[in-house]
Each structure stands twice: as C-alpha cells, then as structure tokens.
Design a protein around this motif. Structure first.
Motif, PDB file in Angstrom:
ATOM      1  N   PHE A   1      29.552  39.565  41.903  1.00 52.69           N
ATOM      2  CA  PHE A   1      29.275  39.718  40.469  1.00 52.69           C
ATOM      3  C   PHE A   1      30.072  40.878  39.884  1.00 52.69           C
ATOM      4  O   PHE A   1      30.719  40.742  38.836  1.00 52.69           O
ATOM      5  CB  PHE A   1      27.775  39.937  40.258  1.00 52.69           C
ATOM      6  N   ARG A   2      30.053  42.033  40.584  1.00 48.05           N
ATOM      7  CA  ARG A   2      30.788  43.200  40.080  1.00 48.05           C
ATOM      8  C   ARG A   2      32.296  42.970  40.087  1.00 48.05           C
ATOM      9  O   ARG A   2      33.033  43.559  39.284  1.00 48.05           O
ATOM     10  CB  ARG A   2      30.441  44.428  40.927  1.00 48.05           C
ATOM     11  N   ALA A   3      32.763  42.080  40.986  1.00 45.80           N
ATOM     12  CA  ALA A   3      34.197  41.781  41.061  1.00 45.80           C
ATOM     13  C   ALA A   3      34.632  40.746  40.034  1.00 45.80           C
ATOM     14  O   ALA A   3      35.810  40.385  39.982  1.00 45.80           O
ATOM     15  CB  ALA A   3      34.557  41.302  42.473  1.00 45.80           C
ATOM     16  N   GLY A   4      33.693  40.256  39.230  1.00 51.37           N
ATOM     17  CA  GLY A   4      34.051  39.340  38.159  1.00 51.37           C
ATOM     18  C   GLY A   4      33.841  37.865  38.445  1.00 51.37           C
ATOM     19  O   GLY A   4      34.297  37.022  37.668  1.00 51.37           O
ATOM     20  N   ALA A   5      33.158  37.527  39.547  1.00 49.45           N
ATOM     21  CA  ALA A   5      32.896  36.117  39.845  1.00 49.45           C
ATOM     22  C   ALA A   5      32.031  35.504  38.749  1.00 49.45           C
ATOM     23  O   ALA A   5      31.095  36.129  38.243  1.00 49.45           O
ATOM     24  CB  ALA A   5      32.209  35.976  41.196  1.00 49.45           C
ATOM     25  N   LEU A   6      32.334  34.256  38.387  1.00 47.20           N
ATOM     26  CA  LEU A   6      31.523  33.551  37.393  1.00 47.20           C
ATOM     27  C   LEU A   6      30.148  33.239  37.936  1.00 47.20           C
ATOM     28  O   LEU A   6      29.173  33.144  37.184  1.00 47.20           O
ATOM     29  CB  LEU A   6      32.222  32.255  36.971  1.00 47.20           C
ATOM     30  N   GLY A   7      30.061  33.039  39.258  1.00 42.09           N
ATOM     31  CA  GLY A   7      28.785  32.748  39.903  1.00 42.09           C
ATOM     32  C   GLY A   7      28.907  32.947  41.392  1.00 42.09           C
ATOM     33  O   GLY A   7      30.015  32.928  41.942  1.00 42.09           O
TER      34      GLY A   7
END
Length: 409
Positions: free
Chosen positions: A358-364
């Motif tokens: 999540f912190r790395a920018g994953a959409l889900g």
C-alpha cells in the motif's frame, strides 16, 4: 522474458526464476536421462495459480476468480512394461531425491513428497477405472514452495497430464481436464486426506495462459467462464510477493473452517452459503447468528462472493479504466481485511507485506492461497514493478523481516 533470481546491487529486490517452456522441458528431460539412462517419451507441464479474489468460497458453493502463473512444473515420463514406479526430483535447494517402488504401493497415504503425489495420481486414476501401470517420472519445478501459488497442486497436475499421456488415456482435452482436476482432488482428499473443493485444481488445469477463470461452485464440477485479464493492456500487472515461509496455520485449522461453515449452514437451514448469499437479506441473516465466530466466518464468505462479482464486472466493464482498476484494487484490500479479521488467516508478516505494498503505491493487495502460504499479491503499475519491489523489500527489512522474493503476472 524470464526474471532472474538474483538480487540487484545495493540490496535490491530478488526475482524468482521463471523458466521458458523449452527450458523447463529440457530440465525435466535432462534429469530423467541422468537418473534412468534413456530418453523420456513425453514432457508435460502445469502452472501455478493465483486467486485474484474469491478465497475460501469454493467449499461454500461460491464464486472465485483466479489465473495461472508463468512459473510451472515439468514432468518427463515414460510408461514401463512392468509394475515398477521410479520417481526422481530436485527439491528447491537443488538436492536430488529418488524413490523406487511398484504400482502396488499406490495405497492411501499421508501427505508427503513428490513420490507420494505420483502414487496418489496413479491411485485416483485406478479408482476411476483407468488402466495404468508402472512409470518412470522426473519432476522439475520453478513454482516456489511457499509462494502461495499452489506448488503442490502444480506438481499433481503435471504428473496427471504426464501419466495420462504415457498410458494413452486421451484426457488432455477440455472434458478430459475436468476429469483430471477431479483426479487431482481425489489424490489430495482421498489418498492423502487433505480436504479440497477444487478451486486450485480446476484453475491450474483449465485456465488458459494470460486469462482468468470465473468459477461457479454451485455446480459440481464448477461451471467456468473465461475472463480476459486486461491488466497488461492498461500497464498493470499482478506482483507476487513471497516471504518464503509457510503460514503456521495447520491442516487442522484449515479443516476447522469447513466445519464452521457447515455449522453456519445447519443453523440457517441452508445447503451452502452461496444459497444464503443469493437470497434476500443475506447480511441480515448472517448478523442474526448467535455465535460470533460463526458470524465472522459467514460474513467473510458472503462478502467475498460479492467482491468476486464486483471484480469480474469491473474487468469487463465500460467505465473509465482508472475508475475500474481503483475499484478492483479496493476490493483486494477489503478481501485481505476480511481474511485477516473474519477468517483469521493472516499473520503479522503477511500484514506487513500488504501494508508495504500500500505504501509503495499498489492499487490493491491481499494474502493468497487462503493464508496458508506466506505470500501476497498486489495490483501494481507494471512499469513500476522494480521500484515497487524495492520499496516493499526496504519496508520489510526495516521492520525486521527477511527480504521477500517477487514474480510478475
């Protein structure tokens, strides 16, 4: 292009190996010739699988959406004229193992090594009336052992395809693969005592590469519809994040979920939870359950079936792509939360992986393989795969965990 299993300078991410089909077949043939001194008649392969959404819904008559991996198991095989069975394989540390016996050893047994899996397939085929006998078998796999992508069933499926080929059973067709999925299920449940409802087996044996399968377990075998996997067309992909460690939950814990779901159905007077999910006021009925544990288990299944329908609709929808994939990503995060809280299948390390994604920018992101493998999957921007993997690696090591390994779908 295959990703190489080596770290990048400065402690960068480790990518799990992916063999091309030619490499995998050559690896299996070479092991066969080294062990048995002659050339194998055939080589068959079966991939791993990743559940996109729809975990622990198959034994509730529910829905699941899954796809297959580039990583696969390869089995080189030849039928024998006697009743002998010889099995050779390399484990994930590169150590060679061999087992010699006869077809008469194909009797129900506890879960075990690759030889036990081969005997389980022979037993299940025989139980269904197929005439099979001795075989020489060599097994190589690049499916990670604890990667959450069903390494064990990948091995079973590749063995089933190889054995049916050398014994001329003509089961490598769509109807035949349905039959082989059930053979693999029986090799697990009837031979080794591992409960299974078929989601993994039907995905591995019936899902085409680069597609997904929407499985409906209201019927046996499950009805399947093929779903184009549009992620690459929009610059997205599924990132596999493997901690390399099995979840400490046991087979007994897994079996207990089946028992709890059955108890919910008994209290509600339903054949399965799909029946409840499809009826009016499903959530109200669930919240009226007296036992808070059973209420939580049922809440996961009902909400997970809803998420499968949502993700399948968004994948084939006509709304702007960004909106659809943001919605899918949110569904993955909610699936993880449901599996963690209501089904109690996560652990601190997997939660840390999902938080790092999540912190790395994953959409889900969500745990995979029902929590019993130490891995997660994240929906990411494909061009950012290496950066995302680096950020996740950094987050995990700073939190005191071992660096995970990665793969892409």
């Amino acid at each position: 292009m295959a990703l190489v299993a080596e770290g990048t300078p400065g402690g960068g991410p480790v990518w799990s190996p992916v063999w091309t089909p030619t490499e995998g077949a050559e690896n299996a043939r070479a092991l066969f010739e080294e062990a048995f001194g002659y050339t194998a008649k055939t080589v068959k392969s079966a991939p791993g699988r990743v559940t996109i959404v729809g975990e622990h819904t198959d034994y509730s008559g529910g829905l699941s959406l899954a796809t297959v991996t580039q990583q696969a198991t390869y089995v080189a095989a030849t039928a024998r004229q006697d009743r002998g069975i010889r099995v050779v394989w390399l484990d994930h540390d590169g150590v060679k193992h061999e087992w010699h016996g006869t077809i008469d050893d194909a009797q129900p047994s506890k879960p075990g090594n690759y030889a036990v899996k081969a005997l389980g397939i022979l037993w299940a085929l025989s139980e269904r009336g197929y005439v099979v006998g001795g075989c020489d078998l060599a097994i190589r796999t690049c499916v990670p052992e604890h990667g959450g992508i069903a390494e064990g069933v990948s091995v079973l499926a590749a063995l089933a395809l190889a054995i049916q080929e050398v014994w001329g059973l003509a089961l490598d067709s769509e109807p035949g693969r349905v039959e082989l999925a059930e053979v693999c299920m029986e090799a697990e449940s009837g031979f080794s005592g591992v409960p299974t409802a078929g989601m993994v087996q039907h995905t591995i044996l019936r899902c085409p590469p680069d597609q997904a399968v929407l499985m409906d377990f209201a019927t046996t075998p499950p009805e399947i519809s093929f779903q184009p996997l549009y992620f690459p067309e929009y610059g997205l992909g599924l990132l596999l994040i493997d901690t390399g460690k099995p979840n400490p939950l046991t087979l007994a814990e897994y079996s207990s979920r089946w028992t709890q779901v059955a108890a919910v159905c008994a209290e509600l007077g339903a054949e399965n939870l799909r029946e409840v999910a499809d009826a009016p006021h499903a959530r109200r009925r669930i919240e009226a359950l007296r036992d808070p544990l059973l209420k939580a288990r049922a809440r996961h299944v009902i909400s997970e079936i809803e998420r499968v329908r949502l993700v399948a609709a968004e994948l084939s929808g006509t709304a702007p792509a960004h909106e659809r994939f943001v919605t899918i990503g949110k569904a993955l995060y909610r699936s993880h939360a449901s599996l963690e809280v209501d089904y109690e299948l996560s652990n601190p390390e997997i939660n840390a992986v999902v938080d790092a994604a999540f912190r790395a920018g994953a959409l889900g992101a969500r745990l995979v393989e029902g929590g019993f493998g130490g891995a997660a999957v994240a929906l990411i921007r494909r061009a950012q795969a290496d950066v995302t993997a680096r950020l996740i690696t950094q987050s995990m090591t700073e939190a005191g965990y071992s660096a995970p390994s990665f793969g892409m779908i």
